[in-house]
Design a protein around this motif. Structure first.
Motif, PDB file in Angstrom:
ATOM      1  N   VAL A 162       0.851  -1.075   0.018  1.00 57.18           N
ATOM      2  CA  VAL A 162       0.074  -0.021  -0.141  1.00 57.18           C
ATOM      3  C   VAL A 162       0.984   1.101  -0.166  1.00 57.18           C
ATOM      4  O   VAL A 162       1.742   1.467   1.008  1.00 57.18           O
ATOM      5  N   VAL A 163       0.885   1.965  -1.243  1.00 57.27           N
ATOM      6  CA  VAL A 163       1.803   3.200  -1.187  1.00 57.27           C
ATOM      7  C   VAL A 163       1.079   4.588  -0.953  1.00 57.27           C
ATOM      8  O   VAL A 163       1.722   5.420  -0.465  1.00 57.27           O
ATOM      9  N   LYS A 164      -0.230   4.440  -0.819  1.00 52.20           N
ATOM     10  CA  LYS A 164      -1.102   5.671  -0.716  1.00 52.20           C
ATOM     11  C   LYS A 164      -2.322   5.474  -0.126  1.00 52.20           C
ATOM     12  O   LYS A 164      -3.080   4.723  -0.625  1.00 52.20           O
TER      13      LYS A 164
ATOM     14  N   TRP B 224       1.125   9.270 -11.584  1.00 51.13           N
ATOM     15  CA  TRP B 224       1.737  10.214 -10.434  1.00 51.13           C
ATOM     16  C   TRP B 224       2.037   9.493  -9.110  1.00 51.13           C
ATOM     17  O   TRP B 224       2.914   9.742  -8.548  1.00 51.13           O
ATOM     18  N   VAL B 225       1.108   8.713  -9.021  1.00 44.78           N
ATOM     19  CA  VAL B 225       1.336   7.714  -7.639  1.00 44.78           C
ATOM     20  C   VAL B 225       2.841   6.885  -7.673  1.00 44.78           C
ATOM     21  O   VAL B 225       3.559   6.905  -6.786  1.00 44.78           O
TER      22      VAL B 225
ATOM     23  N   GLU C  63       8.345   6.076  -6.265  1.00 45.19           N
ATOM     24  CA  GLU C  63       9.621   5.871  -6.935  1.00 45.19           C
ATOM     25  C   GLU C  63      10.757   7.006  -6.269  1.00 45.19           C
ATOM     26  O   GLU C  63      11.732   6.799  -6.158  1.00 45.19           O
ATOM     27  N   ASN C  64      10.143   8.053  -6.077  1.00 44.24           N
ATOM     28  CA  ASN C  64      11.216   9.318  -5.638  1.00 44.24           C
ATOM     29  C   ASN C  64      11.308   9.208  -4.300  1.00 44.24           C
ATOM     30  O   ASN C  64      12.239  10.169  -3.537  1.00 44.24           O
ATOM     31  N   LYS C  65      10.548   8.453  -3.353  1.00 41.86           N
ATOM     32  CA  LYS C  65      10.508   8.306  -1.954  1.00 41.86           C
ATOM     33  C   LYS C  65      11.893   7.622  -1.506  1.00 41.86           C
ATOM     34  O   LYS C  65      12.415   6.668  -2.225  1.00 41.86           O
TER      35      LYS C  65
END
Lengths: 436, 256
Positions: free
Chosen positions: B229-231, B248-249, B254-256
């Motif tokens: 679960v990423v968001k 966008w998610v 991936e930028n985290k």
């Protein structure tokens, strides 16, 4: 019983004065042929998996004494218990002989039943040298059959009410019973027949049956053959049929009882547009051996056949299926579909299933498939995900495997009896039988 | 652990044929809640549903699932169902030769046996199912038909919801129950789901589309990506996903 003994018994059985010349000649021809071939042995390709030794050495008397009134009474009581439809038109054969205990009027809407004594062309072309050579047991049947019954339906008559033929063996000695039925369906006529083989007699006997069918143009015959003997009985059978233009034959085969059962079916789709279907279910539980051999010949253009057999093989049960389809040179546009699916309930069960296709023309649509397997895991998971016990789920799925074919039987009494009998034989029935 | 949770999935890792599908998934569901799980194809949504129901082809390599405070993973699929977990299948299985009535009676009896109740008889069965069939717009002849055999896509999904209504689970996991439905069938299915919502029960809706969520309003929306679960958010997140898609998610993750 050896063939030498058979000859003596045969000669004695022909010593009766009331046998017609035609019948005498046919029976002689059959006996000569059987004398040449003898019993089929496992050396014959089509008998590789079925050994007739228990029958050959079983001492079954092929020309038994007529039953006495006490035996007849006993048989009648048993028939009452197993009757599928008490209101049906019904012919009862006790030890192969048409009994007086019938509900059949002599003449019913163009349907007539008689003892076949003289030659009858459309039926007699189906038997003779070639048949006797290919099917030695049919020769034996013909040689010893004293009661050939002819069922004729006139042209243009549709009878929706099924005609039930009930066969019961009721001897105290090991007897060999030779029922022989000839069926001739008139042009554009329609008939439904239930052939019901019963007998809870634990005394082993052997029924060796022959059914010959001629279907004229555009006729429809539905024939459901339902065998539910005691597990000690032996049964061998040939059904041979010829279909004319656009005639249709729907066969249903259900084998639940018997120790050793061998069914041969030979259908000739002889003229354009003829069609047949065979739907079969068998249960080979503890030590039972059930063998179905079918041969469908597409001899004319645009003929179609559809065949599905399903077997459930339990502990030490043995199933055999061989389905041969021959598409002859003239049979352009033939369509032949065949499947044989088998469920093994135990590692000690065995099934030998083999389809065989011979095609001598282009422009045909043929398919065949054989499966041997266990229950479908996706289906099992689906049922369990609803809280259903694994044993219950397995029972339901095993039953469903057979029920899918039973649903095609158009006589509800046969369908329901077969379904409940099959369910009752399956593992853990007490856990799930109440749901049906 | 939090005792108020009906379901608590912690750091769940799942493999199938040596491929990692779920990769540290966390999810808490309390009674009364409705959670929507969304995400791109292949993110592990259906795997989660199947693992919850006990499909054994998936191997849980680490992590835990608590259901009503007990270890769910040690239970067989049928035990999970009897404990009150229901899976609405994305592709309901066809079972030729098994009538719907057999299945429903077997399922009801299994549940009753756990509660020490008597088996359902024919009269009571009909009484129980009649209204529910009307609600799901299923005709009574369907009871004598084989499970899902020859059903249209919509009929299969309505049949899943009918089974759910009969079994009254505490936790329903509905795997893409809305896919392949036309507008009318979607409304019927939504009514079925809403009928069972109560403070004691919870629902997990796995879906691709926001349109079901307009009829069945979620308390939480989660985005599953790469087996986690990423968001998470409220129903507004579903609207945003509907407008903007998942890219966008993915980028955010991936930028985290």
């Amino acid at each position: 019983m050896s063939t030498i003994n058979l000859q003596e018994v045969f000669d004695a059985s022909l010593d009766q004065s009331d046998i017609s010349a035609a019948s005498r000649s046919l029976r002689n021809e059959a006996m000569v042929s059987f004398h040449e071939t003898g019993f089929p042995s496992r050396k014959h390709e089509s008998w590789r998996y079925t050994d007739l030794k228990p029958i050959v050495s079983g001492g079954f008397d092929p020309s038994p004494q007529p039953i006495n009134s006490q035996q007849e009474k006993k048989a009648t009581q048993e028939i009452e218990k197993s009757i599928l439809d008490s209101k049906a038109l019904r012919l009862v054969f006790i030890n192969g002989k048409l009994s007086t205990n019938n509900t059949f009027p002599n003449e019913f809407n163009g349907l007539s039943i008689s003892k076949k004594t003289e030659s009858y062309k459309s039926i007699d072309v189906l038997q003779g040298k070639e048949l006797f050579k290919d099917y030695p047991l049919a020769a034996l049947n013909t040689a010893f059959s004293q009661h050939e019954t002819l069922i004729m339906l006139d042209e243009g008559i549709q009878i929706t009410k099924p005609l039930h033929l009930i066969h019961i063996n009721s001897g105290t000695e090991p007897t060999a019973i030779q029922p022989k039925i000839a069926i001739d369906i008139g042009t554009e006529s329609e008939l439904t027949i239930v052939q019901h083989y019963i007998g809870s007699n634990p005394e082993p006997s052997w029924t060796n049956s022959v059914t010959l069918i001629n279907q004229n143009k555009g006729s429809l015959l539905k024939l459901y053959r339902f065998q539910e003997y005691h597990h000690e009985q032996f049964h061998t059978e040939l059904l041979k049929s010829r279909l004319s233009n656009n005639a249709e034959l729907k066969l249903g085969y259900v084998d639940l009882g018997g120790k050793l059962v061998r069914n041969d079916v030979h259908i000739d789709l002889a003229e354009p547009g003829a069609a047949c279907s065979i739907d079969g279910v068998f249960l080979a539980m503890n030590g039972q051996h059930i063998d179905n051999h079918t041969l469908i010949e597409h001899s004319a253009p645009s003929t179609t056949s559809q065949e599905s057999f399903r077997g459930i093989i339990g502990e030490h049960g043995r199933g055999v299926f061989k389905g041969k389809v021959v598409v002859h040179r003239d049979a352009q546009g033939a369509d032949a579909q065949q499947s044989s699916d088998n469920l093994l309930l135990s590692e000690h069960g065995e099934i030998d299933a083999k389809p065989e296709l011979e095609i001598y023309t282009d422009d045909v649509k043929c398919s065949h498939g054989t499966t041997v397997g266990e229950l479908d895991l996706e289906q099992l998971f689906y049922l369990c995900s609803r809280g259903v016990n694994k044993t219950t789920a397995k029972g339901l799925l095993t039953f469903a495997f057979a029920n899918t074919i039973l649903q095609r039987i158009e006589v509800p009494e046969v369908r329901k009896r077969a379904a409940s009998s099959i369910a009752g034989e399956l593992p853990d029935y007490q856990n799930w039988g109440g749901l049906l | 652990m939090n005792n108020t949770n009906l379901l608590q999935v912690s750091d769940l890792h799942v493999e199938v044929e040596d491929r990692t599908i779920l990769n540290g998934l966390n999810l808490d569901v309390a009674p009364g809640e409705l959670h929507a799980i969304m995400g791109p194809n292949g993110s592990g949504k259906s795997t989660l549903a199947q693992v919850l129901a006990g499909r054994d082809k998936f191997e849980v390599t680490s992590g835990s699932i608590q259901f009503k405070g007990s270890d769910l993973l040690s239970l067989e699929p049928e035990e999970r169902a009897r404990e009150g977990l229901f899976l609405g299948f994305q592709y309901p299985v066809e079972i030729p030769g098994v009538n719907n009535a057999y299945l429903l009676k077997a399922a009801l009896n299994a549940k009753r046996a756990v509660n020490g109740e008597q088996e359902v008889d024919a009269f009571e069965f009909m009484k129980l199912i009649k209204d529910k069939m009307e609600l799901m717009q299923i005709s009574t002849d369907f009871l004598n038909r084989s499970v899902n055999e020859g059903f249209s896509g919509g009929e299969k999904k309505r049949n899943e919801i009918l089974q759910m209504l009969m079994l009254e689970p505490q936790l329903a996991v509905l795997d893409e129950t809305d896919s392949g439905l036309d507008v009318d069938a979607l409304k019927v299915v939504a009514t079925g789901i809403n009928t069972l919502r109560s403070p004691e029960r919870a629902t997990i809706l796995i879906t691709h589309y926001q349109r079901l969520l307009e009829l069945v309003v979620p308390d939480y929306v989660h985005v599953l990506y790469d087996g986690r679960v990423v968001k998470s958010g409220n129903k507004e997140l579903a609207n945003t996903l509907d407008e903007r898609g998942y890219d966008w998610v993915k980028i955010e993750t991936e930028n985290k």
